[in-house]
Design an enzyme around this catalytic site. Structure first.
Site, PDB file in Angstrom:
ATOM      1  N   LYS A  74     -14.954  -1.392   0.976  1.00  0.00           N
ATOM      2  CA  LYS A  74     -14.219  -0.206   0.518  1.00  0.00           C
ATOM      3  C   LYS A  74     -14.438   0.032  -0.976  1.00  0.00           C
ATOM      4  CE  LYS A  74     -10.152  -1.688   1.964  1.00  0.00           C
ATOM      5  NZ  LYS A  74     -10.399  -2.942   2.719  1.00  0.00           N
ATOM      6  N   ARG A 129      -2.391   1.637   4.739  1.00  0.00           N
ATOM      7  CA  ARG A 129      -2.655   0.435   5.529  1.00  0.00           C
ATOM      8  C   ARG A 129      -1.682   0.289   6.691  1.00  0.00           C
ATOM      9  NH1 ARG A 129      -5.433  -2.386   1.126  1.00  0.00           N
ATOM     10  NH2 ARG A 129      -6.250  -4.373   1.849  1.00  0.00           N
ATOM     11  N   ARG A 151     -17.571 -13.798  -2.330  1.00  0.00           N
ATOM     12  CA  ARG A 151     -16.831 -13.142  -3.423  1.00  0.00           C
ATOM     13  C   ARG A 151     -15.876 -14.137  -4.080  1.00  0.00           C
ATOM     14  NH1 ARG A 151     -13.445  -7.829  -2.016  1.00  0.00           N
ATOM     15  NH2 ARG A 151     -11.838  -9.298  -1.417  1.00  0.00           N
ATOM     16  N   ARG A 205     -11.032 -14.458  -6.813  1.00  0.00           N
ATOM     17  CA  ARG A 205      -9.765 -13.813  -6.456  1.00  0.00           C
ATOM     18  C   ARG A 205      -8.877 -14.789  -5.699  1.00  0.00           C
ATOM     19  NH1 ARG A 205     -10.213  -7.919  -3.782  1.00  0.00           N
ATOM     20  NH2 ARG A 205      -8.648  -8.787  -2.390  1.00  0.00           N
ATOM     21  N   ARG A 265      -5.161 -12.218   6.260  1.00  0.00           N
ATOM     22  CA  ARG A 265      -5.459 -10.804   5.985  1.00  0.00           C
ATOM     23  C   ARG A 265      -6.110 -10.145   7.187  1.00  0.00           C
ATOM     24  NH1 ARG A 265      -8.663 -12.012   0.850  1.00  0.00           N
ATOM     25  NH2 ARG A 265      -9.361  -9.854   0.894  1.00  0.00           N
TER      26      ARG A 265
HETATM   27  P1  ATP Z   1     -11.751  -5.224   0.106  1.00  0.00           P
HETATM   28  O1  ATP Z   1     -11.368  -4.474  -1.112  1.00  0.00           O
HETATM   29  O2  ATP Z   1     -12.908  -6.128  -0.102  1.00  0.00           O
HETATM   30  O3  ATP Z   1     -12.003  -4.325   1.304  1.00  0.00           O
HETATM   31  P2  ATP Z   1      -9.040  -6.093   0.733  1.00  0.00           P
HETATM   32  O4  ATP Z   1      -8.807  -4.892   1.582  1.00  0.00           O
HETATM   33  O5  ATP Z   1      -8.531  -7.341   1.327  1.00  0.00           O
HETATM   34  O6  ATP Z   1     -10.584  -6.272   0.466  1.00  0.00           O
HETATM   35  P3  ATP Z   1      -7.530  -4.996  -1.523  1.00  0.00           P
HETATM   36  O7  ATP Z   1      -7.570  -3.637  -0.946  1.00  0.00           O
HETATM   37  O8  ATP Z   1      -7.961  -5.198  -2.902  1.00  0.00           O
HETATM   38  O9  ATP Z   1      -8.418  -6.030  -0.702  1.00  0.00           O
HETATM   39  O10 ATP Z   1      -6.016  -5.552  -1.324  1.00  0.00           O
HETATM   40  C1  ATP Z   1      -5.625  -6.851  -1.733  1.00  0.00           C
HETATM   41  C2  ATP Z   1      -4.169  -7.093  -1.349  1.00  0.00           C
HETATM   42  O11 ATP Z   1      -3.315  -6.152  -2.048  1.00  0.00           O
HETATM   43  C3  ATP Z   1      -3.813  -6.921   0.120  1.00  0.00           C
HETATM   44  O12 ATP Z   1      -4.090  -8.069   0.895  1.00  0.00           O
HETATM   45  C4  ATP Z   1      -2.309  -6.609   0.040  1.00  0.00           C
HETATM   46  O13 ATP Z   1      -1.553  -7.766  -0.175  1.00  0.00           O
HETATM   47  C5  ATP Z   1      -2.213  -5.752  -1.223  1.00  0.00           C
HETATM   48  N1  ATP Z   1      -2.326  -4.300  -0.920  1.00  0.00           N
HETATM   49  C6  ATP Z   1      -3.338  -3.466  -1.328  1.00  0.00           C
HETATM   50  N2  ATP Z   1      -3.162  -2.220  -0.857  1.00  0.00           N
HETATM   51  C7  ATP Z   1      -2.016  -2.248  -0.122  1.00  0.00           C
HETATM   52  C8  ATP Z   1      -1.313  -1.287   0.651  1.00  0.00           C
HETATM   53  N3  ATP Z   1      -1.740  -0.030   0.783  1.00  0.00           N
HETATM   54  N4  ATP Z   1      -0.171  -1.692   1.276  1.00  0.00           N
HETATM   55  C9  ATP Z   1       0.281  -2.942   1.170  1.00  0.00           C
HETATM   56  N5  ATP Z   1      -0.333  -3.915   0.481  1.00  0.00           N
HETATM   57  C10 ATP Z   1      -1.487  -3.580  -0.170  1.00  0.00           C
HETATM   58 MG    MG Z   2     -10.854  -3.525  -2.640  1.00  0.00          MG
END
Ligand code: ATP
Ligand code: MG
Length: 190
Positions: A14, A89, A128, A134, A145
Site C-alpha cells: 500500500k 480497515r 522489512r 518496525r 495482523r
Molecule cells: P503495509 O503498510 O506494509 O501494507 P500495514 O497495513 O500492516 O502494512 P500500516 O498501515 O502502517 O501497516 O498500519 C500499522 C498499524 O497501525 C496497524 O497494524 C494498526 O495497529 C494501526 N492502524 C493503521 N491504520 C489503521 C486504521 N485505519 N484503523 C485502525 N488501526 C490502524
Molecule cells: Mg503502510
C-alpha cells in the site's frame, strides 16, 4: 483526480504504490500507519494510546481513527485527489469515510485492492523488519495482523464491490507490471 483508496493485507505494498501514484498524479496522501507512527515518535498522548494497539498487531478503535482521519483530510490542500492508504480497515470506518466525504461534497472515488499471496507477504514483512526495524514487524505480531486483516478488514472488499468502485490487481512477481496495470486502471477512471 478522483480520490483513491488503497486496500490490501499488511505488506501488500500500500505504501509503495501510494508513493508512486502520488508522484505521478500529484495527489495528496494519507497513510494512517505513518500518522500514528509520527504521533508515537513525538511522544503525544495519542501516540501512547496507539502504541499499545500497534505493538499487539491490533487495530486502533474506530472512533479514534475516524477522528484522526477527518482532521488529517481537512489539513490537506483542497482540489487535488487524495490517496487513502491504510484506511478504512473496518466497515464502520468505511461508512464513516463515505459520510465524511459526502458532507464535504466529495466522494470515495475508486478503491484499488492489492492481492498478494500470504507467503510473499510474510517474506516481505520479515525483510522489512531487518531494514526498517518496525516494532510490529516480528513474526508473532505479523500473524496477529493477518488474523485481524482476515476478520475485520477483508470483508470490506465486498463492501467496496457493492459500492461499485472496487478494482483488484493481483501480484504476478513484478512491481513494474503491477504499476503499469494500476496506472492504466486509474487513467480509465479519470
Ligand atoms: P503495509 O503498510 O506494509 O501494507 P500495514 O497495513 O500492516 O502494512 P500500516 O498501515 O502502517 O501497516 O498500519 C500499522 C498499524 O497501525 C496497524 O497494524 C494498526 O495497529 C494501526 N492502524 C493503521 N491504520 C489503521 C486504521 N485505519 N484503523 C485502525 N488501526 C490502524
Ligand atoms: Mg503502510
Amino acid at each position: 483526480m478522483k480520490n483513491i483508496i488503497i486496500f490490501g493485507a499488511p505488506g501488500s505494498g500500500k505504501g509503495t504504490y501510494s508513493e508512486e501514484i502520488k508522484n505521478r498524479y500529484n495527489m495528496g496522501h494519507i497513510s494512517t500507519g505513518d500518522v500514528l507512527r509520527a504521533e508515537i515518535k513525538n511522544g503525544t498522548e495519542l501516540g501512547q494510546v496507539a502504541k499499545g494497539y500497534i505493538d499487539q498487531g491490533q487495530l486502533i478503535p474506530d472512533e479514534l481513527m475516524i477522528d484522526i482521519l477527518a482532521k488529517t483530510y481537512d489539513a490537506l490542500p483542497a482540489g487535488k485527489g487524495v490517496i487513502f492508504d491504510g484506511f478504512p480497515r473496518t466497515i464502520a470506518q468505511a461508512e464513516a469515510l463515505k459520510k465524511m466525504l459526502a458532507e464535504r461534497g466529495h466522494d470515495m472515488g475508486m478503491m484499488i485492492e492489492l492481492i498478494v499471496d500470504e507467503e510473499t507477504l510474510m517474506a516481505r514483512l520479515l525483510r522489512r523488519a531487518e531494514i526498517e526495524g518496525r516494532a510490529d514487524d516480528n513474526e508473532e505480531t505479523i500473524r496477529n495482523r493477518f488474523q485481524v486483516y482476515h476478520a475485520k478488514t477483508e470483508p470490506l472488499s465486498k463492501w467496496f464491490e457493492s459500492e461499485g468502485i472496487r478494482h483488484a490487481f493481483t501480484w504476478k512477481g513484478s512491481k513494474d507490471l503491477m504499476l503499469e496495470e494500476i496506472f492504466a486502471g486509474i487513467e480509465k477512471e479519470n
